[in-house]
Design a protein around this motif. Sequence first.
Motif, PDB file in Angstrom:
ATOM      1  N   PRO A 177       0.816  -1.219   0.000  1.00 19.70           N
ATOM      2  CA  PRO A 177       0.000   0.000   0.000  1.00 19.70           C
ATOM      3  C   PRO A 177       0.847   1.266   0.000  1.00 19.70           C
ATOM      4  O   PRO A 177       0.401   2.318  -0.441  1.00 19.70           O
ATOM      5  N   LYS A 178       2.083   1.187   0.476  1.00 21.60           N
ATOM      6  CA  LYS A 178       2.950   2.381   0.473  1.00 21.60           C
ATOM      7  C   LYS A 178       3.198   2.869  -0.945  1.00 21.60           C
ATOM      8  O   LYS A 178       3.427   4.055  -1.171  1.00 21.60           O
ATOM      9  N   ILE A 179       3.188   1.938  -1.872  1.00 18.52           N
ATOM     10  CA  ILE A 179       3.383   2.309  -3.281  1.00 18.52           C
ATOM     11  C   ILE A 179       2.222   3.198  -3.725  1.00 18.52           C
ATOM     12  O   ILE A 179       2.402   4.169  -4.452  1.00 18.52           O
ATOM     13  N   SER A 180       1.051   2.865  -3.243  1.00 21.05           N
ATOM     14  CA  SER A 180      -0.122   3.684  -3.525  1.00 21.05           C
ATOM     15  C   SER A 180       0.018   5.049  -2.855  1.00 21.05           C
ATOM     16  O   SER A 180      -0.297   6.083  -3.444  1.00 21.05           O
ATOM     17  N   ASP A 181       0.521   5.048  -1.636  1.00 22.52           N
ATOM     18  CA  ASP A 181       0.674   6.304  -0.886  1.00 22.52           C
ATOM     19  C   ASP A 181       1.534   7.323  -1.631  1.00 22.52           C
ATOM     20  O   ASP A 181       1.295   8.520  -1.539  1.00 22.52           O
ATOM     21  N   VAL A 182       2.527   6.828  -2.359  1.00 25.22           N
ATOM     22  CA  VAL A 182       3.389   7.777  -3.086  1.00 25.22           C
ATOM     23  C   VAL A 182       2.900   7.979  -4.511  1.00 25.22           C
ATOM     24  O   VAL A 182       3.624   8.492  -5.366  1.00 25.22           O
ATOM     25  N   GLY A 183       1.642   7.547  -4.759  1.00 24.70           N
ATOM     26  CA  GLY A 183       1.019   7.859  -6.041  1.00 24.70           C
ATOM     27  C   GLY A 183       1.390   6.949  -7.192  1.00 24.70           C
ATOM     28  O   GLY A 183       1.188   7.289  -8.356  1.00 24.70           O
ATOM     29  N   ASP A 184       1.908   5.775  -6.863  1.00 31.29           N
ATOM     30  CA  ASP A 184       2.307   4.867  -7.933  1.00 31.29           C
ATOM     31  C   ASP A 184       1.487   3.570  -7.849  1.00 31.29           C
ATOM     32  O   ASP A 184       0.674   3.388  -6.945  1.00 31.29           O
ATOM     33  N   VAL A 185       1.667   2.702  -8.836  1.00 30.48           N
ATOM     34  CA  VAL A 185       1.012   1.386  -8.855  1.00 30.48           C
ATOM     35  C   VAL A 185       2.103   0.316  -8.918  1.00 30.48           C
ATOM     36  O   VAL A 185       3.254   0.614  -9.216  1.00 30.48           O
ATOM     37  N   ASP A 186       1.744  -0.957  -8.621  1.00 24.00           N
ATOM     38  CA  ASP A 186       2.771  -2.007  -8.638  1.00 24.00           C
ATOM     39  C   ASP A 186       2.470  -3.121  -9.636  1.00 24.00           C
ATOM     40  O   ASP A 186       3.283  -4.024  -9.828  1.00 24.00           O
ATOM     41  N   THR A 187       1.309  -3.062 -10.226  1.00 24.78           N
ATOM     42  CA  THR A 187       0.888  -4.085 -11.190  1.00 24.78           C
ATOM     43  C   THR A 187       0.184  -3.349 -12.317  1.00 24.78           C
ATOM     44  O   THR A 187      -0.714  -2.548 -12.034  1.00 24.78           O
ATOM     45  N   ALA A 188       0.604  -3.609 -13.554  1.00 25.76           N
ATOM     46  CA  ALA A 188       0.013  -2.826 -14.640  1.00 25.76           C
ATOM     47  C   ALA A 188      -0.056  -3.630 -15.921  1.00 25.76           C
ATOM     48  O   ALA A 188       0.763  -4.529 -16.156  1.00 25.76           O
ATOM     49  N   ILE A 189      -1.063  -3.303 -16.699  1.00 26.33           N
ATOM     50  CA  ILE A 189      -1.191  -3.877 -18.033  1.00 26.33           C
ATOM     51  C   ILE A 189      -1.318  -2.714 -19.009  1.00 26.33           C
ATOM     52  O   ILE A 189      -2.151  -1.824 -18.806  1.00 26.33           O
TER      53      ILE A 189
END
Lengths: 337, 337, 337, 337
Positions: C206-218
């Motif tokens: 969730p910290k990745i979300s906190d800094v405005g990014d995503v961790d899984t993408a298509i």
Amino acid sequence: MKGKLRVGIIGAGRIGKMHAENIKRYFSSEVEIVSIADIFADKILDWANSIGINKVYKDHRAVLEDKEIDAVLICSSTDTHSQFIIEAAKEGKHIFCEKPIDFSVERIKEALYEVEKAGVKLQIGFQRRFDPHFRKMKEMIQEGRIGKLHIVKITSRDPEPPPIEYIKVSGGIFLDMTIHDFDMSRYLTASEVEEVFAVANVFIDPKISDVGDVDTAIVTLKFKNGILGIIDNSRKSVYGYDQRVEVFGSKGSVAVTNDLNSNVIYSGIEGIISDKPKYFFIERYKDAYIEEIKAFIDSIVNDKEVLVTGRDGLEPVLIGLAAKKSLEEKKTVLVER
Amino acid sequence: MKGKLRVGIIGAGRIGKMHAENIKRYFSSEVEIVSIADIFADKILDWANSIGINKVYKDHRAVLEDKEIDAVLICSSTDTHSQFIIEAAKEGKHIFCEKPIDFSVERIKEALYEVEKAGVKLQIGFQRRFDPHFRKMKEMIQEGRIGKLHIVKITSRDPEPPPIEYIKVSGGIFLDMTIHDFDMSRYLTASEVEEVFAVANVFIDPKISDVGDVDTAIVTLKFKNGILGIIDNSRKSVYGYDQRVEVFGSKGSVAVTNDLNSNVIYSGIEGIISDKPKYFFIERYKDAYIEEIKAFIDSIVNDKEVLVTGRDGLEPVLIGLAAKKSLEEKKTVLVER
Amino acid sequence: MKGKLRVGIIGAGRIGKMHAENIKRYFSSEVEIVSIADIFADKILDWANSIGINKVYKDHRAVLEDKEIDAVLICSSTDTHSQFIIEAAKEGKHIFCEKPIDFSVERIKEALYEVEKAGVKLQIGFQRRFDPHFRKMKEMIQEGRIGKLHIVKITSRDPEPPPIEYIKVSGGIFLDMTIHDFDMSRYLTASEVEEVFAVANVFIDPKISDVGDVDTAIVTLKFKNGILGIIDNSRKSVYGYDQRVEVFGSKGSVAVTNDLNSNVIYSGIEGIISDKPKYFFIERYKDAYIEEIKAFIDSIVNDKEVLVTGRDGLEPVLIGLAAKKSLEEKKTVLVER
Amino acid sequence: MKGKLRVGIIGAGRIGKMHAENIKRYFSSEVEIVSIADIFADKILDWANSIGINKVYKDHRAVLEDKEIDAVLICSSTDTHSQFIIEAAKEGKHIFCEKPIDFSVERIKEALYEVEKAGVKLQIGFQRRFDPHFRKMKEMIQEGRIGKLHIVKITSRDPEPPPIEYIKVSGGIFLDMTIHDFDMSRYLTASEVEEVFAVANVFIDPKISDVGDVDTAIVTLKFKNGILGIIDNSRKSVYGYDQRVEVFGSKGSVAVTNDLNSNVIYSGIEGIISDKPKYFFIERYKDAYIEEIKAFIDSIVNDKEVLVTGRDGLEPVLIGLAAKKSLEEKKTVLVER
């Protein structure tokens, strides 16, 4: 040891050159190649200079007598190995020698005696033991992953036969080619071969038969601890160098499959096509050749036992001679020690 | 032939039942199972009725003497095979018989003589020849894809040993287990075995040794046309039934790998994990068992030569006996014919 | 060019050190590393000396102003890339720069303008183009093996996410991670991306979300020539670095599978277990990193066009920015040029 | 239920015939096919008789009005499905219906309403759920082997496009072909699709474009529980039917690879060649078609819930319609329910 290890190389054919280049590339901070000797000294001069070796001799004695040199790599033709080992040992040099030590058990034993007397290191060039895939296999056996070993199977097929002139002096398929498989089987089983049986044929080139050799062979082994072994060899595999090993035991098996030229897979109307195995030993055992030299350096610099001993050089010759005899006599032959 | 082919089954153990069920499921439009005989007739009654076979006898003669029956499937224990073949031939029945015909060469020859005299069909139950993977392999050999054959390699490992009571009467590993591999090697090479060499051990269960058998074996073959063969057998492979074959020749090789339970591949911290091979012969050769019966029916209905002849039943026994002798004498043994 | 090519390195983090060591090991006969600059100059001093680089500066200007230096490798943090390119170009140095050039299209264009004005070489560090597997794939496409291209599919999954501090300044997953896949897709299709669509989520941290990014993408791509592309990314693949590419066309497909740690296959009660993919980019692209430097040297020494141009550095950034916008707007975004 | 289940079949095209033959071969002890209706009744008469079905009608009402019949299989053309479901429900028959139910959501809902009102079973023909490989994959997901799901990837490529006349009435690629992948993604994720994005092209045949369809498509999905999905489709894969699925999650991934024609591997100068995938759905899903009928029988005989419900028939149509809209509008489309 302070300063760099100083080595000399005797014999600068394909293998000798490869070792020299590997040392330059990977171990130049620890090792200095002082000089090199080759009977065709003038032909290798340019190459030697290009990698920074300035002393190039025709006579191997020039290398052996150089007091500055700590260790020698004997990469000359097989008929010189045992003699050069003896001479090097007498000069107090540590020795790395290509396989086989000799076709004569007596001469091998004499060489090993001199090595022991001189207290120098001797490592034999069975490079496959240093291949990362076979090392991993060995580790898994040691970890008990396959339980008690029952069977070891080795397939070893060359992409093409060597020239007939080479075959003539090669000692025959068992001492030239199968010898690596005998070594691999000892390495993996950690046991000695007691009985050998061989069957063979000539399919590829009748000239191989003319010089008294075979080009396709199957050797069955029985080890001291009861393990059974099978080796199959061919001098010509059109799809490339076939180097597979499988060990089978009470808890499963471990196999090493071929190392392919690439991971590319094509799917088309012809089927699903993967790349071919790496072409030959130079490509297939590229990393292993580096690792064996690294280990040799390590054994000297840190005064450790070598990982492929003189005994490891002798045993496969004994097995090879037994295989030869078995082929002639059509029966199991005990390995004589 | 007008109307359905009428068959009787002798012996309703696991294999006999499977054949009956396959006939019901796949060939009921062409074949009627008239009756079945088993020494434990009362135990199979319910099963027989459930698949619509109403005549169930204890005595195999009841099947053989039934004038309405065209063909019999002999699925009883090995010690009855040759005798029942002889009796069936005398009654003019076409015969499908499970392997091996007998452990005695003399009795096999006698049975084959009676079959020939009666002019009936005899197909032996070497089902692997009907496996689609091995058939495709055979086709590729015939198409010349691998050129001239040099080596045939067969790995055949069972998931677990049969009960000791079975091993006792099995004829030994070479006549019970390797016999299929001998047959496969003849099928693929289209040549006869001349010389046999065997080495073996007992790793899995000392009781196997107690009854005079081995559980792990390697057999080397030399064929009339010079091809070399290797077979390795184990009675216990923890990862399932290991059934791999490789043929190698002047233009390449063809291999049949194991048939796995599924195409599922898991990737996790433990590595990349594929499913295991199908558990045992019933699962692995499911389709082959159907195909062999289809071929047997076809040979009768269309008066064609059977695809696995009496001679195909005899040869693997001769090779197996040679292997047995080789193991005892530690030398190459010629196959006696 | 006579004598060795003289290079300076700016930035000696993991990548900068790797390039320096590769040059020392593989290209020391043609290239001399004259000096190195790093803001933590004192921390890298020992390492630099150990590989024979004696001039170590804190200020990158010391490298750029050295008249003896022909070329620089910019391996410092991303925020310095465009500025250092501009400065290096003004000093007339050839430039190898790690990806991405910048997150700002304007600054990239300015840098490329200066490079062009100065007439120096600029190669961007998209090392995957030099991976032997992908090169072979590219060759097969060029040879017409798969006919006209229809689909390109790229899977790129890291073994674990970088630290949050890094993610914060990474420019987001599309400019940090997918950027390599954008480059690969352009390399293989030889076409430009016109439309981009992205969907993503945060599963791993969730910290990745906190800094405005995503961790899984298509990300879905449509190229000028009509080819369709798919990329799937994850910041955490527990089985190791997953780097697969597949191109599909009118005559078939070519796939590059993962490069495994070894060719060892274990068969046991758990199934058939292969080794895991190489852990991360340093292991997976070991050879590619050597080859890209070799190509950079070759382009200077033999005055050839670089194999990864400034434009190749710009385009993936444009695509990445379009992906970012698409994710926000939930619609197809045209790549703006 | 006492006695056999009595079924009627409506529509005897390729699929209808296959179901009839499978019932005859595998379930004849539990199921009786009473009658069959086909608009080309005279053309199927011989075939019907050959498998023992004597009542053959032109009018489907003859099947539906037969009081003896317990269940019907609707295998007629798609445009009749919803109507026939409604009629069958009103006659109190259990229903197995091929996919898709209808292209109109309204008509599907009406059909499902009638089914519910009548209290009969309705199973939709998404056979892939019964494929043993995908079942095993589903089991592994349920066992938690891959942890929390992040990505599901489906590749589905046909060996060749259907006739243009078929494509015209097929409902378009998303309702004809991708519909199976939408179902598979729901099956594996156990979640509903919320958002859809599609991109597509015509590469294979411009006539497909002329009738308003596409032949190559990529669809991106976002599920209620956040999982991301990718599907790639092509109407023409020269190497055969490409049916691969991969699910990726926090603890690893599970993939189902293609089912090949055989396990034969050829090694020659061209490379290492495996066999091609099974040609098309009839071959690839042979077992699945048997299993789905088995499950349908089981749901009736043992009054269990069907494994592919009416809702399972509706959802993929909703997703397909959203995909169609997304392709037109170049943006994410929410699945409307």
